[in-house]
Scaffold this motif. Structure first.
Motif, PDB file in Angstrom:
ATOM      1  N   PRO A   1      34.632  14.085  10.092  1.00 28.87           N
ATOM      2  CA  PRO A   1      34.649  15.531  10.334  1.00 28.87           C
ATOM      3  C   PRO A   1      33.264  16.164  10.263  1.00 28.87           C
ATOM      4  N   ALA A   2      32.407  15.658   9.394  1.00 29.97           N
ATOM      5  CA  ALA A   2      31.060  16.223   9.278  1.00 29.97           C
ATOM      6  C   ALA A   2      30.266  16.006  10.560  1.00 29.97           C
ATOM      7  N   LEU A   3      30.379  14.801  11.129  1.00 24.42           N
ATOM      8  CA  LEU A   3      29.640  14.504  12.359  1.00 24.42           C
ATOM      9  C   LEU A   3      30.208  15.257  13.558  1.00 24.42           C
ATOM     10  N   LEU A   4      31.518  15.509  13.533  1.00 23.33           N
ATOM     11  CA  LEU A   4      32.150  16.203  14.650  1.00 23.33           C
ATOM     12  C   LEU A   4      32.040  17.719  14.545  1.00 23.33           C
ATOM     13  N   SER A   5      31.794  18.200  13.349  1.00 24.36           N
ATOM     14  CA  SER A   5      31.710  19.655  13.172  1.00 24.36           C
ATOM     15  C   SER A   5      30.413  20.178  13.769  1.00 24.36           C
ATOM     16  N   ARG A   6      30.422  21.448  14.020  1.00 23.91           N
ATOM     17  CA  ARG A   6      29.214  22.104  14.513  1.00 23.91           C
ATOM     18  C   ARG A   6      28.535  22.906  13.401  1.00 23.91           C
ATOM     19  N   ALA A   7      28.752  22.454  12.175  1.00 24.77           N
ATOM     20  CA  ALA A   7      28.167  23.154  11.034  1.00 24.77           C
ATOM     21  C   ALA A   7      26.650  23.029  11.048  1.00 24.77           C
ATOM     22  N   THR A   8      25.998  24.085  10.614  1.00 21.01           N
ATOM     23  CA  THR A   8      24.538  24.102  10.526  1.00 21.01           C
ATOM     24  C   THR A   8      24.111  24.205   9.068  1.00 21.01           C
ATOM     25  N   THR A   9      22.846  23.921   8.816  1.00 14.37           N
ATOM     26  CA  THR A   9      22.302  23.974   7.460  1.00 14.37           C
ATOM     27  C   THR A   9      21.073  24.862   7.462  1.00 14.37           C
ATOM     28  N   ASP A  10      21.068  25.863   6.610  1.00 14.17           N
ATOM     29  CA  ASP A  10      19.968  26.811   6.526  1.00 14.17           C
ATOM     30  C   ASP A  10      18.910  26.281   5.552  1.00 14.17           C
ATOM     31  N   PRO A  11      17.650  26.107   6.001  1.00 14.17           N
ATOM     32  CA  PRO A  11      16.589  25.664   5.076  1.00 14.17           C
ATOM     33  C   PRO A  11      16.397  26.592   3.888  1.00 14.17           C
ATOM     34  N   ALA A  12      16.843  27.857   4.009  1.00 11.75           N
ATOM     35  CA  ALA A  12      16.725  28.773   2.870  1.00 11.75           C
ATOM     36  C   ALA A  12      17.515  28.285   1.671  1.00 11.75           C
ATOM     37  N   GLY A  13      18.492  27.423   1.914  1.00 14.49           N
ATOM     38  CA  GLY A  13      19.264  26.878   0.812  1.00 14.49           C
ATOM     39  C   GLY A  13      18.439  26.030  -0.129  1.00 14.49           C
ATOM     40  N   VAL A  14      17.289  25.537   0.321  1.00 13.00           N
ATOM     41  CA  VAL A  14      16.419  24.745  -0.556  1.00 13.00           C
ATOM     42  C   VAL A  14      15.958  25.588  -1.732  1.00 13.00           C
TER      43      VAL A  14
END
Length: 582
Positions: free
Chosen positions: A236-249
């Motif tokens: 599901p992770a690879l198929l999702s279109r989820a994004t990751t915000d660098p601000a989370g660092v």
């Protein structure tokens, strides 16, 4: 025989006692709701949604168990199981038959700042995998794919965070074991159940592979097991279109939770990014200083980690008896009840074979924990290049191998001191250093009951056969209900319904000096719904229906929509239906 059995069960019983002491009011009637810990009555069997699958497959496992047992009982059993599994596993890794060192390892691994902070953050699924770490290390040493798969089941249930932490330790152990370690007599292969040069009454086993080839093979098999068990969340992770915000660092970087700074906090197994997950009193000089002192003693003890008794050679071990009569030196029990083999590479007074792997994983985990705080630019660049580096943002969670190292190091220190008084002190010190972790961290963990209107809305929505998502308002990820004592918790609506739930997975994280960091939403549908909610209120209902939203759940005092069919209205909640063609 009864004495041996009692000694074997003692670490698990100690873990149970520590769990009862730590959870306290959380074991009362109702559900414990705090941050990521969201359990609901009658959870539905639902597939992963479009965002990153953070609760996969843990939500599904909880739903399956709740179909057999009350949901309250499922939650309490899982929470207590974390303490029992952690304590018994740490004790099983101690290369000594003496009860004192084993209990010292059990107590520390089941009661430390890392476990306390992660539990107060509600990350029970991660802790389930962390509790199973010692068993996974033991399985790598003993060999066998099925044994490793069984040991990794708690992490597999926990999901992506638990599996990533487990992978760090398992792979490090696999590649650093001595060439023939893990198989009685120093030879054989996991595929043959760990037999020596000749199994009793059977044909000769394959000749041992050279050290490098054995390590590659062992690491490959471990990676295969890890990969297969990760499929429920990885696909599901690879198929999702989820994004990751660098601000989370910056938002999730380790922070100082005491007077010793970020590095000092991490060495004491603290340093979590959320100030509300810090155990009361943990920030004091006394607590921070003793935890740092314990860390130093533990590292010293781990360097000197050895087994009991004289060294045993591989040739001597191969003549110890038939395979069925051998018990691994890693197994608990008094020395006289075991026949030591060289299955762990070097036994007796030699270092256990997992020492290099656990040390390597601990150093790597500590490095990841420091990265976000000391070199955030590097991690931001990695996250910006590929969202798959997103799990490294919360670096403090990778301290789990260091916690295991400290537990084993304290056990080694107790063995070296060879004193009952030292053993008693080592068992008691973890609790004395963090006494406010007891009784649900003095009420921060407490079981409560859902108001009846939540159950009524759940029944209405789940009985509707017409497809369509449910939008949960207000547009924020977390709630603080009066009936939950004002404790912050992820919106329970995300777990309550047998249909797609749209919620705002954007996060606002406060900074120590004031101000907040906004971490962008990962779910593409949530981004589109957020844009609609910021638009024209008169067209909001039609636009939401066009995105596939059928129900809107909001607080009774709000009126986010000027249209929609009222379905239910209670003291706290209101349910609307959008009868628009999508």
């Amino acid at each position: 025989m009864r004495t041996d059995r009692a000694k074997a069960l003692a670490p698990a019983l100690l873990g149970l006692l520590l769990g009862l002491l730590a959870l306290g009011p959380a074991l009362g009637p109702g559900f414990v709701l705090r941050y990521d810990m969201v359990f609901v009555p009658d959870p539905p069997l639902a597939l992963p949604e479009q965002g990153f699958p953070r609760a996969v497959p843990s939500d599904l496992v909880v739903a399956l168990l709740s179909a057999v047992l009350p949901g309250q009982a499922v939650q309490k059993a899982l929470l207590l199981g974390i303490f029992v599994l952690a304590a018994s596993g740490a004790a099983a890794l101690v290369p000594s038959g003496r009860l004192g060192p084993r209990l010292a390892a059990a107590a520390f691994y089941a009661w430390n700042a890392y476990l306390a902070q992660r539990l107060l953050l509600g990350q029970w699924a991660l802790l389930l995998g962390v509790a199973g770490l010692p068993w996974a290390v033991r399985a790598v040493v003993l060999g066998g794919r099925l044994r490793l798969a069984a040991a990794l089941l708690p992490a597999a249930v926990g999901g992506f965070q638990a599996m990533l932490v487990s992978a760090l330790v398992v792979l490090a152990t696999a590649v650093t074991l001595p060439g023939g370690a893990g198989f009685p007599g120093g030879t054989g292969s996991p595929g043959r159940g760990g037999r020596g040069d000749r199994a009793a009454g059977g044909p000769p086993s394959p000749r041992p592979l050279p050290g490098a080839m054995t390590r590659v093979r062992r690491a490959g098999e471990a990676a295969l097991v890890l990969g297969v068990l990760s499929l429920p969340w990885l696909v599901p992770a690879l198929l999702s279109r989820a994004t990751t915000d660098p601000a989370g660092v910056d938002a999730f970087a380790a922070r100082a939770d005491g007077p010793l700074g970020v590095v000092g906090s991490l060495l004491g197994l603290g340093g979590i990014w959320n100030a509300h997950a810090v155990v009361p009193g943990q920030e004091s000089w006394w607590s921070a200083g003793v935890r740092l002192l314990l860390a130093g003693v533990a590292v010293w003890g781990f360097v000197r980690l050895r087994g009991d008794g004289p060294p045993v050679s591989a040739a001597e071990a191969s003549e110890a008896g038939p395979p069925g009569s051998r018990t691994q030196a890693l197994s608990p029990g008094p020395p006289e009840s075991r026949v030591r083999s060289s299955s762990a590479g070097t036994q007796g007074r030699g270092a256990p074979p997992y020492r290099a792997g656990v040390a390597g994983a601990a150093v790597a985990g500590l490095g990841v924990a420091c990265l976000g705080a000391l070199a955030p630019g590097v991690l931001k660049a990695l996250v910006g290049w590929w969202p798959g580096f997103g799990p490294l943002r919360d670096g403090q969670l990778y301290l789990a191998p260091f916690a295991l190292l400290q537990a084993l190091g304290l056990a080694s220190a107790v063995r070296l001191l060879a004193s009952r008084a030292a053993a008693v002190v080592a068992v008691a010190v973890p609790v004395l250093v963090l006494p406010t972790f007891a009784l649900g961290a003095f009420g921060r963990l407490e079981a409560v009951g859902y108001p009846e209107e939540w159950r009524r809305i759940q029944t209405i929505v789940n009985a509707d056969p017409v497809p369509g998502a449910l939008l949960s308002l207000p547009w924020g990820a977390h709630r603080a209900f009066a009936w939950n004592g004002g404790r912050v918790v992820l919106d329970p609506a995300t777990k309550l319904f047998a249909r797609r739930v749209v919620w705002n997975d954007e996060l606002l994280v406060g900074l120590p000096g004031g101000g907040r960091i906004r971490v962008a939403a990962e779910d593409p549908l949530a981004v589109r719904v957020g844009a609609v909610l910021r638009g024209d209120p008169e067209r909001r209902a039609a636009a939401l229906a066009g995105l596939g939203v059928r129900y809107v759940l909001e607080h009774s005092s709000e009126n986010a929509l000027h249209d929609g069919v009222p379905v239910f209205r209670g003291r706290e909640l209101r349910l609307l239906r959008l009868d628009y063609p999508s």
